[in-house]
Scaffold this active site. Structure first.
Site, PDB file in Angstrom:
ATOM      1  N   HIS A  96      -6.959   2.817   4.925  1.00  0.00           N
ATOM      2  CA  HIS A  96      -5.795   2.004   5.252  1.00  0.00           C
ATOM      3  C   HIS A  96      -4.656   2.328   4.292  1.00  0.00           C
ATOM      4  O   HIS A  96      -4.853   2.376   3.081  1.00  0.00           O
ATOM      5  CB  HIS A  96      -6.119   0.510   5.145  1.00  0.00           C
ATOM      6  CG  HIS A  96      -4.893  -0.375   5.210  1.00  0.00           C
ATOM      7  ND1 HIS A  96      -4.455  -1.117   4.142  1.00  0.00           N
ATOM      8  CD2 HIS A  96      -3.995  -0.596   6.213  1.00  0.00           C
ATOM      9  CE1 HIS A  96      -3.362  -1.774   4.480  1.00  0.00           C
ATOM     10  NE2 HIS A  96      -3.067  -1.472   5.730  1.00  0.00           N
ATOM     11  N   SER A  97      -3.462   2.594   4.830  1.00  0.00           N
ATOM     12  CA  SER A  97      -2.258   2.793   4.043  1.00  0.00           C
ATOM     13  C   SER A  97      -2.460   3.911   3.015  1.00  0.00           C
ATOM     14  O   SER A  97      -2.746   5.046   3.396  1.00  0.00           O
ATOM     15  CB  SER A  97      -1.852   1.459   3.396  1.00  0.00           C
ATOM     16  OG  SER A  97      -0.547   1.514   2.872  1.00  0.00           O
ATOM     17  N   MET A  98      -2.320   3.634   1.719  1.00  0.00           N
ATOM     18  CA  MET A  98      -2.554   4.664   0.712  1.00  0.00           C
ATOM     19  C   MET A  98      -3.933   5.281   0.869  1.00  0.00           C
ATOM     20  O   MET A  98      -4.106   6.503   0.720  1.00  0.00           O
ATOM     21  CB  MET A  98      -2.400   4.078  -0.690  1.00  0.00           C
ATOM     22  CG  MET A  98      -2.637   5.085  -1.815  1.00  0.00           C
ATOM     23  SD  MET A  98      -2.734   4.294  -3.437  1.00  0.00           S
ATOM     24  CE  MET A  98      -4.358   3.516  -3.324  1.00  0.00           C
TER      25      MET A  98
END
Length: 285
Positions: A96-98
């Protein structure tokens, strides 16, 4: 999920693991989040051997040594070290994300180890134009000098820390309510004299010394040979507009884009729907 961890070269890597006996899935959270980011999805992924890692400097994992920089190369090494400690030669990656950016890099760098890649709200990494290289370096170096000796804020109780995270607005459009934020905060604080302080390393808030260019990210994505599912929130976040994310998915040899209503943390807001899509993708043959 229960607490586990691994002693690797950079120190202790903490993690949460379920009791699944199915396909192996290593999950990587977003910036300043932790493994608890995947707790809402965990009940819908019981058919997998799911390990959610606290990345270095996050949650209950060790901080890097003084003077070290939190870079993608460090994160990639930590992911592979965790997989080695688990005895996993091949596995699925979920990010998720980073964590999705890190997962993208691992899949490009070690295609022989990744069976399938599922990313949420990022693919590749945030890019930087070449002409901004020097200004980014100056900003990063100046910030590094300021953070040394900065005192941590102490919260008298968990509720106060939750409210602080709620109002911090680290990611616009995250849309997390207090109950969901509490999952992240309870794993993201440590007891100190007078209450609680964030357990994440302060250096994680510093601007990075450098970023990849869009051309470098394009080359990386084209090298991801495993089947890839990219799940994005609808509407798109300002820092990753829809045209850009569709273009990046189009570079994948075996990529598919799925947009769902929600915010940046849609895997926590709608865990059943997101987990269902990821379950079907990872189980496909």
């Amino acid at each position: 999920m229960h607490e586990t961890g691994f002693d690797v070269a950079l120190g202790r890597l903490a993690a949460l693991r379920n009791d699944g006996r199915g396909p192996r899935v290593l999950a990587l959270h977003g910036w300043l989040d932790n493994a608890a980011s995947f707790l809402p999805m965990a009940p819908y992924l019981r058919g997998f051997d799911l390990v959610a890692l606290d990345l270095p400097g996050h949650g209950r994992s060790a901080h890097l040594a003084p003077g070290a920089e939190y870079s993608f190369s460090v994160a990639i090494g930590a992911v592979l070290d965790a997989a080695d400690a688990l005895g996993w030669d091949r596995f699925h990656l979920l990010g998720h994300s980073m964590g999705a950016g890190i997962a993208s890099m691992v899949a490009a760098a070690c295609p022989e180890r990744i069976e399938r890649l599922a990313v949420i709200e990022m693919l590749g990494a945030l890019a930087e134009a070449p002409e901004h290289t020097a200004s980014r370096m100056r900003e990063a170096v100046a910030a590094q000098r300021l953070v040394a000796g900065k005192r941590l804020r102490v919260f008298p109780d968990i509720d106060t820390a939750v409210r602080a995270r709620l109002h911090a607005g680290r990611v616009p459009g995250s849309g997390l309510d207090e109950a969901l934020l509490r999952l992240l905060v309870e794993r993201g604080v440590t007891p100190v004299a007078g209450g609680y302080a964030w357990s994440s390393d302060q250096r994680l808030t510093l601007p990075s010394l450098s970023r990849l260019t869009e051309a470098q990210i394009d080359d990386m994505l084209a090298a991801i040979t495993c089947p890839t599912l990219a799940v994005f929130a609808d509407p798109a976040q300002p820092y990753f507009p829809d045209a850009q994310r569709r273009r990046r998915v189009g570079l994948l040899p075996h990529g598919r884009l799925l947009a769902m209503p929600g915010g940046h943390h849609l895997h926590m807001q709608q865990p059943d729907a997101v987990a269902g899509a990821i379950h079907d993708f990872l189980m496909a043959r």
